[in-house]
Write a protein that holds these residues in place. Structure first.
Motif, PDB file in Angstrom:
ATOM      1  N   GLN A  69     -38.616   7.969  73.279  1.00  0.00           N
ATOM      2  CA  GLN A  69     -37.888   8.490  74.430  1.00  0.00           C
ATOM      3  C   GLN A  69     -36.527   7.844  74.622  1.00  0.00           C
ATOM      4  N   TRP A  70     -36.359   6.661  74.042  1.00  0.00           N
ATOM      5  CA  TRP A  70     -35.102   5.933  74.218  1.00  0.00           C
ATOM      6  C   TRP A  70     -34.545   5.494  72.862  1.00  0.00           C
ATOM      7  N   PRO A  71     -34.265   6.408  71.956  1.00  0.00           N
ATOM      8  CA  PRO A  71     -33.728   6.015  70.647  1.00  0.00           C
ATOM      9  C   PRO A  71     -32.355   5.364  70.746  1.00  0.00           C
ATOM     10  N   GLN A  72     -31.623   5.655  71.820  1.00  0.00           N
ATOM     11  CA  GLN A  72     -30.279   5.100  71.989  1.00  0.00           C
ATOM     12  C   GLN A  72     -30.310   3.605  72.300  1.00  0.00           C
ATOM     13  N   LEU A  73     -31.504   3.050  72.534  1.00  0.00           N
ATOM     14  CA  LEU A  73     -31.619   1.627  72.840  1.00  0.00           C
ATOM     15  C   LEU A  73     -31.878   0.776  71.594  1.00  0.00           C
ATOM     16  N   GLU A  74     -31.913   1.388  70.434  1.00  0.00           N
ATOM     17  CA  GLU A  74     -32.283   0.654  69.222  1.00  0.00           C
ATOM     18  C   GLU A  74     -31.415  -0.585  69.009  1.00  0.00           C
ATOM     19  N   ASN A  75     -30.116  -0.456  69.116  1.00  0.00           N
ATOM     20  CA  ASN A  75     -29.226  -1.589  68.864  1.00  0.00           C
ATOM     21  C   ASN A  75     -29.272  -2.639  69.972  1.00  0.00           C
ATOM     22  N   PRO A  76     -29.102  -2.270  71.245  1.00  0.00           N
ATOM     23  CA  PRO A  76     -29.169  -3.312  72.282  1.00  0.00           C
ATOM     24  C   PRO A  76     -30.545  -3.942  72.405  1.00  0.00           C
ATOM     25  N   ALA A  77     -31.604  -3.179  72.145  1.00  0.00           N
ATOM     26  CA  ALA A  77     -32.964  -3.732  72.247  1.00  0.00           C
ATOM     27  C   ALA A  77     -33.234  -4.759  71.156  1.00  0.00           C
ATOM     28  N   ALA A  78     -32.488  -4.684  70.056  1.00  0.00           N
ATOM     29  CA  ALA A  78     -32.703  -5.621  68.949  1.00  0.00           C
ATOM     30  C   ALA A  78     -32.417  -7.059  69.359  1.00  0.00           C
ATOM     31  N   TYR A  79     -31.604  -7.264  70.392  1.00  0.00           N
ATOM     32  CA  TYR A  79     -31.300  -8.619  70.849  1.00  0.00           C
ATOM     33  C   TYR A  79     -32.524  -9.313  71.445  1.00  0.00           C
ATOM     34  N   PHE A  80     -33.539  -8.537  71.789  1.00  0.00           N
ATOM     35  CA  PHE A  80     -34.718  -9.125  72.430  1.00  0.00           C
ATOM     36  C   PHE A  80     -35.832  -9.452  71.445  1.00  0.00           C
ATOM     37  N   ALA A  81     -35.606  -9.233  70.154  1.00  0.00           N
ATOM     38  CA  ALA A  81     -36.658  -9.444  69.150  1.00  0.00           C
ATOM     39  C   ALA A  81     -36.312 -10.625  68.253  1.00  0.00           C
ATOM     40  N   CYS A  82     -37.149 -11.645  68.264  1.00  0.00           N
ATOM     41  CA  CYS A  82     -36.984 -12.785  67.353  1.00  0.00           C
ATOM     42  C   CYS A  82     -37.634 -12.441  66.016  1.00  0.00           C
ATOM     43  N   PRO A  83     -36.958 -12.665  64.886  1.00  0.00           N
ATOM     44  CA  PRO A  83     -37.540 -12.341  63.579  1.00  0.00           C
ATOM     45  C   PRO A  83     -38.823 -13.106  63.275  1.00  0.00           C
ATOM     46  N   SER A  84     -39.041 -14.243  63.937  1.00  0.00           N
ATOM     47  CA  SER A  84     -40.260 -15.026  63.707  1.00  0.00           C
ATOM     48  C   SER A  84     -41.440 -14.534  64.537  1.00  0.00           C
ATOM     49  N   ASP A  85     -41.200 -13.583  65.398  1.00  0.00           N
ATOM     50  CA  ASP A  85     -42.254 -13.035  66.260  1.00  0.00           C
ATOM     51  C   ASP A  85     -43.171 -12.144  65.431  1.00  0.00           C
ATOM     52  N   ARG A  86     -44.415 -12.567  65.275  1.00  0.00           N
ATOM     53  CA  ARG A  86     -45.365 -11.805  64.453  1.00  0.00           C
ATOM     54  C   ARG A  86     -46.465 -11.132  65.266  1.00  0.00           C
ATOM     55  N   LYS A  87     -46.338 -11.147  66.584  1.00  0.00           N
ATOM     56  CA  LYS A  87     -47.344 -10.502  67.402  1.00  0.00           C
ATOM     57  C   LYS A  87     -47.303  -8.990  67.218  1.00  0.00           C
ATOM     58  N   GLU A  88     -48.473  -8.397  67.050  1.00  0.00           N
ATOM     59  CA  GLU A  88     -48.534  -6.945  66.873  1.00  0.00           C
ATOM     60  C   GLU A  88     -48.333  -6.247  68.217  1.00  0.00           C
ATOM     61  N   ARG A  89     -47.578  -5.160  68.159  1.00  0.00           N
ATOM     62  CA  ARG A  89     -47.341  -4.362  69.349  1.00  0.00           C
ATOM     63  C   ARG A  89     -47.505  -2.888  69.014  1.00  0.00           C
ATOM     64  N   SER A  90     -47.520  -2.079  70.021  1.00  0.00           N
ATOM     65  CA  SER A  90     -47.583  -0.645  69.803  1.00  0.00           C
ATOM     66  C   SER A  90     -46.365  -0.210  69.007  1.00  0.00           C
ATOM     67  N   ALA A  91     -46.568   0.671  68.066  1.00  0.00           N
ATOM     68  CA  ALA A  91     -45.491   1.060  67.145  1.00  0.00           C
ATOM     69  C   ALA A  91     -44.314   1.704  67.863  1.00  0.00           C
ATOM     70  N   ASP A  92     -44.553   2.316  69.025  1.00  0.00           N
ATOM     71  CA  ASP A  92     -43.493   3.045  69.706  1.00  0.00           C
ATOM     72  C   ASP A  92     -42.769   2.194  70.755  1.00  0.00           C
ATOM     73  N   LYS A  93     -43.002   0.877  70.738  1.00  0.00           N
ATOM     74  CA  LYS A  93     -42.356   0.012  71.721  1.00  0.00           C
ATOM     75  C   LYS A  93     -41.364  -0.929  71.044  1.00  0.00           C
ATOM     76  N   TYR A  94     -40.308  -1.230  71.763  1.00  0.00           N
ATOM     77  CA  TYR A  94     -39.352  -2.220  71.276  1.00  0.00           C
ATOM     78  C   TYR A  94     -39.904  -3.615  71.573  1.00  0.00           C
ATOM     79  N   PRO A  95     -40.099  -4.429  70.564  1.00  0.00           N
ATOM     80  CA  PRO A  95     -40.665  -5.759  70.828  1.00  0.00           C
ATOM     81  C   PRO A  95     -39.687  -6.652  71.583  1.00  0.00           C
TER      82      PRO A  95
END
Length: 228
Positions: free
Chosen positions: A104-130
């Motif tokens: 529903q929010w594909p336009q958030l892909e770039n700004p949402a990336a700031y909230f994801a640490c590459p070392s974060d290995r917790k599984e989440r729903s595929a359709d959510k921005y981690p």
């Protein structure tokens, strides 16, 4: 008269020599793996640090406009409040406290990336921005974060004025918190407040930043600290 020919050793390795070669190769491979692992972790730490610095800039921009931190009474989660300062320029309203879906929010892909640490290995729903980070309670007067600091007369869920932070260099603002709280996935757009200022590791068997976390302070600087 007999001619004596010198005896030549058969070509190839003996079993002992072969074992020595195998051991050497194994040691070299182990060293190469350790080096690559450290380089990889260094790269993820740099990315995580940059993420938090960008989040710090987003919070600073929000503060410049509103003279306080985001609060629940704004009608939106803290990360939703600063997404416009991280590159979201859409016209759709970001109000709410639920996880923002990728579909529903594909336009958030770039700004949402700031909230994801590459070392974060917790599984989440595929359709959510981690989201790998959580804002600490004192910033928003959320729940008992207010009373922890003796601010018993302050209303809950109202963002703290910037002027109240007397020692910004020692006031943790955003911490790594990969797992989420109360069985809620830590995803972009959701509540996502930490229970305290110390952050939390993924789990006892996970090695995030070599058992460290990267913390954003109120003055915008970051530090690598052990999980507490």
């Amino acid at each position: 008269m007999k001619t004596h020919h010198p005896k030549f050793r058969a070509s190839g390795f003996t079993l002992t020599e072969l074992m020595i070669v195998i051991v050497i190769v194994a040691v070299l491979a182990s060293l190469a793996f350790m080096v690559s692992s450290r380089v990889r972790e260094r790269a993820t730490s740099v990315t995580c640090t940059n993420n938090l610095r960008q989040i710090g800039l987003g919070l600073a921009s929000f503060q410049a406009d509103f003279k306080r931190y985001p609060g629940r009474n704004d009608g939106k989660a803290w990360d939703r409040a600063i997404l416009p300062y991280l590159g979201y320029d859409g016209e759709d309203e970001l109000r709410g406290n639920g996880a923002l879906s990728k579909s529903q929010w594909p336009q958030l892909e770039n700004p949402a990336a700031y909230f994801a640490c590459p070392s974060d290995r917790k599984e989440r729903s595929a359709d959510k921005y981690p989201r790998s980070y959580a804002i600490v309670p004192w910033t928003t007067n959320w729940s008992n974060g207010t009373q922890f600091r003796g601010w018993k007369d302050r209303p809950f869920n109202v963002g703290v004025p910037v002027s109240i932070v007397r020692k910004p260099a020692t006031a943790a603002t955003v911490v790594e918190w990969h797992a989420g709280t109360e069985s809620i996935e830590n995803a972009v757009g959701s509540g996502g407040h930490a229970y305290h200022d110390r952050g939390g590791p993924d789990g006892p068997d996970d090695d995030v930043h070599r058992r460290n976390q990267i913390v954003l302070f109120a003055d915008g600087h970051t530090e690598v600290l052990p999980f507490m």
